[in-house]
Design an enzyme around this catalytic site. Structure first.
Site, short mmCIF file in Angstrom:
data_model
loop_
_atom_site.label_atom_id
_atom_site.label_comp_id
_atom_site.label_asym_id
_atom_site.label_seq_id
_atom_site.Cartn_x
_atom_site.Cartn_y
_atom_site.Cartn_z
N CYS A 1 -54.74 5.55 -43.09
CA CYS A 1 -54.18 6.89 -43.32
C CYS A 1 -53.61 7.35 -41.98
O CYS A 1 -54.22 8.17 -41.29
CB CYS A 1 -55.24 7.84 -43.84
SG CYS A 1 -56.19 7.20 -45.26
N ALA B 1 -50.56 8.74 -40.60
CA ALA B 1 -49.76 9.87 -40.13
C ALA B 1 -50.66 10.95 -39.54
O ALA B 1 -51.79 11.14 -40.00
CB ALA B 1 -48.95 10.43 -41.29
N PRO B 2 -50.21 11.64 -38.48
CA PRO B 2 -48.86 11.61 -37.90
C PRO B 2 -48.59 10.47 -36.93
O PRO B 2 -47.48 10.32 -36.45
CB PRO B 2 -48.77 12.95 -37.17
CG PRO B 2 -50.18 13.23 -36.76
CD PRO B 2 -51.05 12.70 -37.87
N GLY B 3 -49.59 9.66 -36.56
CA GLY B 3 -49.31 8.45 -35.82
C GLY B 3 -49.84 8.36 -34.41
O GLY B 3 -49.63 7.35 -33.73
N SER B 4 -50.56 9.35 -33.94
CA SER B 4 -51.06 9.30 -32.56
C SER B 4 -52.09 8.20 -32.37
O SER B 4 -52.10 7.51 -31.34
CB SER B 4 -51.65 10.66 -32.15
OG SER B 4 -52.64 11.08 -33.07
N ASP C 1 -49.40 5.25 -44.78
CA ASP C 1 -49.68 6.63 -45.20
C ASP C 1 -49.08 6.83 -46.59
O ASP C 1 -48.01 6.29 -46.89
CB ASP C 1 -49.11 7.66 -44.23
CG ASP C 1 -49.81 9.00 -44.38
OD1 ASP C 1 -50.87 9.19 -43.74
OD2 ASP C 1 -49.32 9.85 -45.15
N ASP D 1 -59.44 6.64 -41.18
CA ASP D 1 -59.54 8.06 -40.82
C ASP D 1 -59.08 8.86 -42.03
O ASP D 1 -57.90 9.13 -42.21
CB ASP D 1 -58.66 8.35 -39.60
CG ASP D 1 -58.84 9.77 -39.07
OD1 ASP D 1 -60.00 10.18 -38.90
OD2 ASP D 1 -57.83 10.44 -38.83
N CYS E 1 -62.23 14.52 -39.46
CA CYS E 1 -62.22 15.68 -38.57
C CYS E 1 -62.97 16.83 -39.24
O CYS E 1 -62.58 17.99 -39.16
CB CYS E 1 -60.79 16.08 -38.19
SG CYS E 1 -59.69 16.34 -39.60
#
Length: 811
Positions: free
Chosen positions: A192, A194-197, A224, A287, A340
């Site tokens: 999962c 995105a956003p890709g960091s 994603d 994640d 998170c």
């Protein structure tokens, strides 16, 4: 400083302090009415964002995750904006320079602003991140953006982020990849992404650990479900300039395994000894989507939205995502499960259910000795479940009419009806079967737990090995991490028939039972943890079951992902064999095809002097259009990505690929009347990779001329300072070329530290083919070679081209 200067300094600091107080305030109205003349004046009023939610406080007080003596500090920190954090790209050409600017410039220059804001330090390296590459600012992103006193720092961050020298990322978000123990030869799945960091971080690790000047043998697949977020992911990762990445657009729980069996290989005339015959991974980062209450400081709107049902509603999806990740993981591999969220229903309860399902095949690793300076708390072994305002300590206490939303897997023991008594139920054929773990419970088959069970359940699993990062420990967001190790193949779970499932799922289930090899039995199916809505939306997409997915989606599930039509499954049952889908049939996605036109490839090799033995192009160039005359962009893929693409072709394009590889060449139209021997110019993204292997179309020019070229973006041959350069530029063939600054003799060997830019040699002039940001960064970086230090920088080879071509989306 004069009196005026001191006054301006005090005024700026006053504005700065006021903005720190108002950083979480928003306009109540964009215009107000002046009572004197009924005129509308542009004087917005402000109202603070609400940072109070009684349900949130009651819930976490009840869970006991935070001790009573810490509660006030915990809530105080949650109500403060999240400090900005960022990472320096360890593979950036100017990594050392960026780190030096932070350590020797901004640490000192921002000190006064930090004191005025009540902080001891303005910016500082995160103590637990290796090599001082991750930094924490005591200013929020909004403060940095809105205050003049921080303008230079803000411009520095913007510029470096744009070209890929730094990545702005929440501090706790940097943690999971560090525990994944990634090696340069690993195949890594970010489920999962995105956003890709985190994907960017994984790519950094793979490249950093590989041999200098060589491409890693490993790769990253970043997936994603959301198409728009996939585009954000592509934009983020293209700054990395890597050929070791594939971006896909699947639901994580349906991610295909792309297994090529012997019969399929023989039917298609393929060799059975292909490099890989199944897509599995050495490392998986799972994640998962979550309620996000660990991000309250970054997204304060969650305060008014939060309720306990958010976590309960995601619990089932989180389990099946994690189980799918484990089924794609190789034996001996490692998976990170992370959220998170601080909620044990989304955290420990999910991990506990994973361990119960997998038995001895998966273990929860103790990594408490890793990153000792990262303050984290062990996972909890007991918690309660809240639903509609009521607390439940055991599943036996849940009323019958609430068991649709409160699942047995949410509780510490995870005890099901199987644990208390052996029950039976009839299958579709009328036979009596023992109810396996994971049977779907119905109202007439629920057996309560035994009366002598303790009022508060405690898990007997080693959940203390999990990690929870609390916001008030190191002034961060909240995060949860569990490190899982796959010891042996997963047990074979067989799904019980469910009349409410669609026929596609039924067909997949019936096929699953026929598998032979042990490694092919790792089919993770949906069982009691899924409510009816989730069950109806989940289709097992493991290629182990030899089910071909429809490439022309007609239906959409709740997340907009494609679901195979019932008629597809029915026809496959009737015929026994299914037609292999052809490439390019994914709706909205152009095909990925290997570029096999020898005229084009040989033309590129000859024009740039590339020797195939040193840098092979055949079999490594792909495009998104099978018509060579229409190809606009050519992408280079690493050996590992090439093997995955070959497998994907063999199994009928099961992967829905949004982006792949590194843009290396781009067709360039020219105003010059002279016909060009090569229509493809070198992309600035691909230049760092191919530069050491180019032997033609290279121009070395003095530093003065190089700076002039960057400042003007285009320069006539007659304007070069050095007359020898004029002759060398004239000798180049019209078309793409590479310009390298050199005040001395021409360098014997070009490597990763060489500064170079892609240019276009016209009839009488030379023009840069990089962005304005790249030019600005290089000028600043070159200025730092002198005693005077500049304030910011950008890697000239990491940005996009000057005409802004897109990353390799469908084009």
């Amino acid at each position: 400083m004069g009196r005026g200067g001191r006054h301006r300094g005090r005024s700026q600091r006053k504005d700065f302090k006021e903005s720190r107080e108002n950083v979480w305030k928003r306009p109540k109205s964009d215009a107000t009415v002046d009572a004197s003349d009924n005129a509308v004046s542009e004087k917005p009023t402000w109202e603070p964002i609400v940072t109070v939610n009684p349900n949130f406080e009651d819930y976490y007080k009840g869970q006991g995750i935070v001790k009573a003596e810490e509660w006030n500090l915990f809530m105080e920190i949650l109500r403060k904006p999240l400090p900005a954090a960022f990472r320096v790209n360890s593979n950036s050409q100017f990594c050392d320079e960026i780190r030096s600017i932070l350590e020797n410039d901004f640490v000192k220059s921002l000190h006064a602003e930090a004191i005025e804001g009540g902080e001891l330090e303005a910016i500082k390296p995160l103590p637990w991140y290796p090599k001082n590459l991750a930094w924490h600012s005591n200013f929020s992103r909004k403060e940095i953006r809105k205050n003049q006193t921080l303008e230079r720092f803000h411009e520095f961050l913007k510029l470096e982020n744009e070209v890929g020298n730094i990545t702005r990322q929440e501090a706790v978000s940097m943690v999971p990849p560090l525990f994944l123990d990634v090696h340069p030869d690993h195949f890594v799945l970010d489920m999962c992404a995105a956003p890709g960091s985190k994907t960017f971080q994984l790519l950094e690790i793979i490249h950093e650990a590989s041999e200098p000047g060589s491409l890693p043998n490993g790769m990253v697949v970043a997936n994603d479900v959301d198409f728009k977020r996939s585009n954000l992911l592509i934009h983020q990762t293209k700054r990395m300039c890597t050929s070791n990445l594939i971006v896909t657009n699947h639901e994580g729980q349906q991610f295909p395994g792309c297994r090529l069996n012997k019969s399929r290989a023989s039917e298609k005339g393929l060799s059975e000894d292909m490099p890989i015959n199944q897509l599995s991974f050495d490392r998986v980062l799972c994640d998962v989507p979550c309620s996000g209450d660990g991000t309250l400081r970054k997204a304060p709107d969650i305060w008014r939205k939060w309720n306990s049902g958010m976590g309960n509603g995601l619990h089932s999806l989180q389990i099946i995502l994690a189980m799918r990740g484990l089924s794609l993981l190789k034996v001996g591999g490692r998976m990170i499960y992370s959220t998170c969220s601080m909620n044990p229903i989304e955290d420990e309860a999910v991990v506990a259910e994973i361990l119960r399902r997998c038995g001895s095949s998966v273990e929860l690793l103790d990594v408490s000795d890793k990153l000792p300076e990262l303050i984290r708390r062990p996972g909890v072994k007991k918690w309660k479940v809240r639903d509609k305002g009521g607390w439940f300590t055991s599943y036996k206490d849940v009323p019958q009419n609430r068991r649709g939303g409160v699942l047995v897997s949410m509780f510490p023991s995870g005890k099901n009806l199987k644990d208390s008594t052996e029950t039976t139920q009839k299958n579709e054929n009328g036979d009596v079967n023992s109810c396996e773990e994971g049977c779907k419970e119905t109202d007439n088959s629920v057996v309560d737990a035994t009366p002598d069970e303790p009022a508060e359940e405690v898990s007997d699993l080693p959940l203390e090995r999990c990690m929870r990062i609390m916001p008030h420990d190191q002034n961060t967001g909240g995060f949860f991490i569990a490190v899982l190790h796959k010891v042996s193949p997963l047990p074979e779970f067989q799904e019980k028939p469910n009349p409410k499932r669609n026929s596609s799922t039924k067909n997949a289930n019936s096929t699953e039972k026929s598998l032979g090899k042990e490694s092919e039995k790792e089919l993770v199916t949906v069982d009691a943890v899924l409510d009816e809505s989730a069950v109806e939306n989940v289709i097992e997409a493991d290629s182990n079951n030899e089910k071909e997915e429809s490439l022309e989606p007609e239906k959409k599930n709740t997340e907009g992902e494609s679901i195979a039509e019932d008629k597809e499954a029915n026809s496959s049952n009737a015929g026994g064999k299914r037609k292999v889908p052809m490439q390019g049939k994914w709706k909205g996605f152009d095909p990925v095809v290997f570029l096999k036109d020898e005229t084009v490839v040989n033309g590129i090799k000859e024009f740039y002097g590339i020797k195939d033995e040193s840098f092979p192009l055949y079999g490594h160039l792909v495009a998104r259009n099978s018509d060579t005359s229409s190809v606009k962009r050519i992408y280079y893929v690493s050996k590992s990505v090439k093997e995955v693409l070959q497998l994907n072709f063999a199994v009928g394009q099961q992967l829905k690929i949004a982006s792949v590889g590194l843009k290396m060449f781009e067709r360039q139209s020219s105003k010059e009347g002279t016909s060009k021997p090569c229509s493809f110019r070198i992309s600035s993204e691909g230049l760092p990779v191919i530069l050491p292997y180019i032997t033609k179309q290279i121009l070395y020019i003095p530093m003065a001329d190089f700076k002039h070229l960057l400042e003007q973006n285009s320069i006539k041959f007659s304007d070069f300072v050095n007359p020898q350069v004029v002759q060398k530029a004239t000798d180049l063939v019209v078309g793409s070329c590479v310009v390298i600054p050199s005040d001395g003799e021409e360098p014997v060997k070009v490597d990763a530290s060489t500064i170079a830019i892609s240019c276009w040699r016209g009839t009488n002039s030379l023009a840069v083919m990089v962005t304005a940001a790249d030019c600005q960064e290089l000028l600043q970086r070159l200025a730092e070679k002198t005693p005077k230090t500049g304030g910011g920088s950008v890697n000239g080879s990491n940005g996009g081209d000057s005409d802004g071509p897109q990353a390799m989306e469908t084009a």
